[in-house]
Design a protein around this motif. Sequence first.
Motif, mmCIF file in Angstrom:
data_model
loop_
_atom_site.group_PDB
_atom_site.id
_atom_site.type_symbol
_atom_site.label_atom_id
_atom_site.label_comp_id
_atom_site.label_asym_id
_atom_site.label_seq_id
_atom_site.Cartn_x
_atom_site.Cartn_y
_atom_site.Cartn_z
ATOM 1 N N TYR A 74 0.845 -1.182 0.000
ATOM 2 C CA TYR A 74 0.000 0.000 0.000
ATOM 3 C C TYR A 74 0.889 1.243 0.000
ATOM 4 O O TYR A 74 2.005 1.238 0.537
ATOM 5 N N ASP A 75 0.378 2.300 -0.601
ATOM 6 C CA ASP A 75 1.038 3.600 -0.516
ATOM 7 C C ASP A 75 0.757 4.182 0.876
ATOM 8 O O ASP A 75 -0.411 4.371 1.249
ATOM 9 N N SER A 76 1.810 4.435 1.637
ATOM 10 C CA SER A 76 1.634 4.916 3.009
ATOM 11 C C SER A 76 0.924 6.265 3.066
ATOM 12 O O SER A 76 0.370 6.634 4.104
ATOM 13 N N ARG A 77 0.918 6.999 1.938
ATOM 14 C CA ARG A 77 0.248 8.302 1.911
ATOM 15 C C ARG A 77 -1.234 8.179 1.586
ATOM 16 O O ARG A 77 -1.974 9.162 1.680
ATOM 17 N N SER A 78 -1.683 6.974 1.208
ATOM 18 C CA SER A 78 -3.081 6.773 0.802
ATOM 19 C C SER A 78 -3.902 6.198 1.949
ATOM 20 O O SER A 78 -4.536 5.150 1.836
ATOM 21 N N CYS A 79 -3.849 6.865 3.069
ATOM 22 C CA CYS A 79 -4.599 6.452 4.257
ATOM 23 C C CYS A 79 -5.269 7.677 4.865
ATOM 24 O O CYS A 79 -4.697 8.768 4.880
ATOM 25 N N CYS A 101 -15.284 15.148 7.405
ATOM 26 C CA CYS A 101 -14.172 14.556 6.656
ATOM 27 C C CYS A 101 -14.344 14.618 5.140
ATOM 28 O O CYS A 101 -13.468 14.125 4.405
ATOM 29 N N ARG A 102 -15.411 15.188 4.659
ATOM 30 C CA ARG A 102 -15.698 15.161 3.216
ATOM 31 C C ARG A 102 -14.529 15.696 2.379
ATOM 32 O O ARG A 102 -14.046 15.011 1.470
ATOM 33 N N GLU A 103 -14.091 16.897 2.630
ATOM 34 C CA GLU A 103 -13.095 17.528 1.766
ATOM 35 C C GLU A 103 -11.741 16.828 1.793
ATOM 36 O O GLU A 103 -11.156 16.579 0.727
ATOM 37 N N PRO A 104 -11.166 16.507 2.956
ATOM 38 C CA PRO A 104 -9.874 15.812 2.927
ATOM 39 C C PRO A 104 -9.934 14.436 2.273
ATOM 40 O O PRO A 104 -8.993 14.023 1.585
ATOM 41 N N VAL A 105 -11.041 13.713 2.450
ATOM 42 C CA VAL A 105 -11.172 12.396 1.812
ATOM 43 C C VAL A 105 -11.293 12.546 0.301
ATOM 44 O O VAL A 105 -10.631 11.824 -0.469
ATOM 45 N N LEU A 106 -12.119 13.468 -0.164
ATOM 46 C CA LEU A 106 -12.262 13.678 -1.610
ATOM 47 C C LEU A 106 -10.958 14.139 -2.239
ATOM 48 O O LEU A 106 -10.666 13.802 -3.397
ATOM 49 N N GLU A 107 -10.160 14.896 -1.503
ATOM 50 C CA GLU A 107 -8.868 15.331 -2.035
ATOM 51 C C GLU A 107 -7.931 14.136 -2.218
ATOM 52 O O GLU A 107 -7.242 14.031 -3.247
ATOM 53 N N GLN A 108 -7.919 13.220 -1.279
ATOM 54 C CA GLN A 108 -7.081 12.029 -1.431
ATOM 55 C C GLN A 108 -7.583 11.150 -2.574
ATOM 56 O O GLN A 108 -6.791 10.562 -3.304
ATOM 57 N N LYS A 112 -5.661 9.901 -6.241
ATOM 58 C CA LYS A 112 -5.615 8.531 -6.771
ATOM 59 C C LYS A 112 -6.159 8.478 -8.196
ATOM 60 O O LYS A 112 -5.610 7.785 -9.057
ATOM 61 N N VAL A 113 -7.240 9.223 -8.450
ATOM 62 C CA VAL A 113 -7.830 9.227 -9.794
ATOM 63 C C VAL A 113 -6.866 9.831 -10.812
ATOM 64 O O VAL A 113 -6.736 9.343 -11.943
ATOM 65 N N GLU A 114 -6.168 10.871 -10.423
ATOM 66 C CA GLU A 114 -5.248 11.542 -11.352
ATOM 67 C C GLU A 114 -4.072 10.656 -11.741
ATOM 68 O O GLU A 114 -3.431 10.887 -12.763
ATOM 69 N N LYS A 115 -3.770 9.635 -10.960
ATOM 70 C CA LYS A 115 -2.686 8.717 -11.291
ATOM 71 C C LYS A 115 -3.117 7.615 -12.260
ATOM 72 O O LYS A 115 -2.281 6.828 -12.701
ATOM 73 N N ALA A 138 -21.328 4.969 3.069
ATOM 74 C CA ALA A 138 -22.444 5.423 2.241
ATOM 75 C C ALA A 138 -22.304 6.899 1.899
ATOM 76 O O ALA A 138 -22.592 7.326 0.772
ATOM 77 N N TYR A 139 -21.824 7.686 2.868
ATOM 78 C CA TYR A 139 -21.628 9.120 2.613
ATOM 79 C C TYR A 139 -20.564 9.349 1.547
ATOM 80 O O TYR A 139 -20.741 10.183 0.649
ATOM 81 N N VAL A 140 -19.449 8.635 1.632
ATOM 82 C CA VAL A 140 -18.367 8.806 0.662
ATOM 83 C C VAL A 140 -18.831 8.437 -0.741
ATOM 84 O O VAL A 140 -18.574 9.169 -1.718
ATOM 85 N N LEU A 141 -19.523 7.316 -0.886
ATOM 86 C CA LEU A 141 -19.982 6.902 -2.212
ATOM 87 C C LEU A 141 -21.018 7.871 -2.774
ATOM 88 O O LEU A 141 -21.062 8.123 -3.981
ATOM 89 N N GLU A 142 -21.850 8.431 -1.900
ATOM 90 C CA GLU A 142 -22.807 9.450 -2.342
ATOM 91 C C GLU A 142 -22.073 10.707 -2.796
ATOM 92 O O GLU A 142 -22.424 11.315 -3.827
ATOM 93 N N ALA A 143 -21.022 11.102 -2.075
ATOM 94 C CA ALA A 143 -20.233 12.268 -2.470
ATOM 95 C C ALA A 143 -19.534 12.037 -3.808
ATOM 96 O O ALA A 143 -19.429 12.952 -4.636
ATOM 97 N N LEU A 144 -19.073 10.803 -4.038
ATOM 98 C CA LEU A 144 -18.415 10.493 -5.314
ATOM 99 C C LEU A 144 -19.391 10.602 -6.478
ATOM 100 O O LEU A 144 -19.001 10.982 -7.584
#
Length: 430
Positions: A74-79, A101-108, A112-115, A138-144
């Motif tokens: 795993y990438d140690s920065r992807s947590c 936590c919405r904004e920091p999670v979406l930023e991470q 990942k998507v940009e890679k 459920a919140y994260v998937l709804e935000a996506l």
Amino acid sequence: MSVVVLQLGQGGNQYGLALFNALASSRGSPLPCEFFEESGSKGELPRARALLIDMEPKVVAAVTRKANGGAWKYDSRSCFTLDSGSGNNWAAGYCSNGATCREPVLEQIRLKVEKCDCFGGFLGIQSLAGGTGAGFGAYVLEALKDEYPSACIFSHSIWPFQSGEVVVQNYNVLLTLAKLHEVVDGIITVENESLVAACKKTLGIPSPSFVEMNSVGAHALASLLLPSFWRPIQASQASTCNSSQLRVRLLSDLAYALCAHPAYRMLTVYSTPQVRVESLDFTTFAWPSQLKQLKRIAYPVELEQVPGETRLAKSVQKSVASLLALRGPGAGTADVSMMREPSLYPSWCIDPLNVCANDKEIIKDGGLAVGMMSNCQGAILPASKALTRAYAMFYSKAYLHQYLKHGLDASFFEAAFATVEDVCHSYSIL
């Protein structure tokens, strides 16, 4: 097409580790680029395309540590972790932790998507019982869905034991299913009871651990996600599978083949062979026997009495659509006609069966493996049981105050119950 995996909560992180191990254990093949990215540095291990999310750091640290030293890491920065937890409370994960936590999670996730050279969608792995995996997941998937409206989103949802892992698990299950049905393209379900049964009866493990259960489920899912190529259903029109044929694109092809109807999004995974590891060297593999075993598992039959006639076998469940994945020598020409019997599907379904294949084996030399992802009635029985129990708790107002204090109200529960009722009814009339 690259898939970004979101490991959500304790169960999702532990199951995600098992899935990446299964994807990396395919015999004689490089790590699938859909799920692994090259590190860019010579001699460094490939990294999983995953983001590990939990409201407590302990499980994420343990999962990351266990992955080190193998064929990948795993990438140690992807947590993303906090020290608060969700207390098995769906509302705490969805309402309180979600907003925080919405904004920091979406930023991470964006990083990942940009890679990804060619982005194929998101696969969320979550338990339906807890607060982080179920509620925050459920919140994260709804935000996506809001941030990436054209992306394919699948959830791999782990059903808790019917006997009860968490006292409020039926609330959490119903609330999660209702939300997922609104925002994802497909809900791939796996039951803990089914994994225990597979470990005990087939693999001879008397007291299976969660590690062993996760391994069984992850290998079944990996049999569908590893690289494969489309082939005709008719064996006479099929041929050897190679790179000149159209490759299955994750996850868009799964959504198109299995979840085209918006009322039907519940998917179940079946796989063969199911034999003990020490018995593989003594097992004779043949496509007809593997397909018969899979059909027996996916479409159990019951005997019905017809007046004046002998008793007949009748399948107890039907599928809206199924995707069959064959792996091993001869996969491109194997006869799969038994899986296309009209009695297995509603009369209104057109071309309900799709077949993909890869001539490379994923187990022992010359071994054959078959996986099937089916949009069928298999997940409705546990959903109906959870609905009945959740209704009983709701009308007695049991534990409701724990949810109300985080911002949910009674109408939110009622809307979730109505959604799951509609889903169960749609499948029951197939």
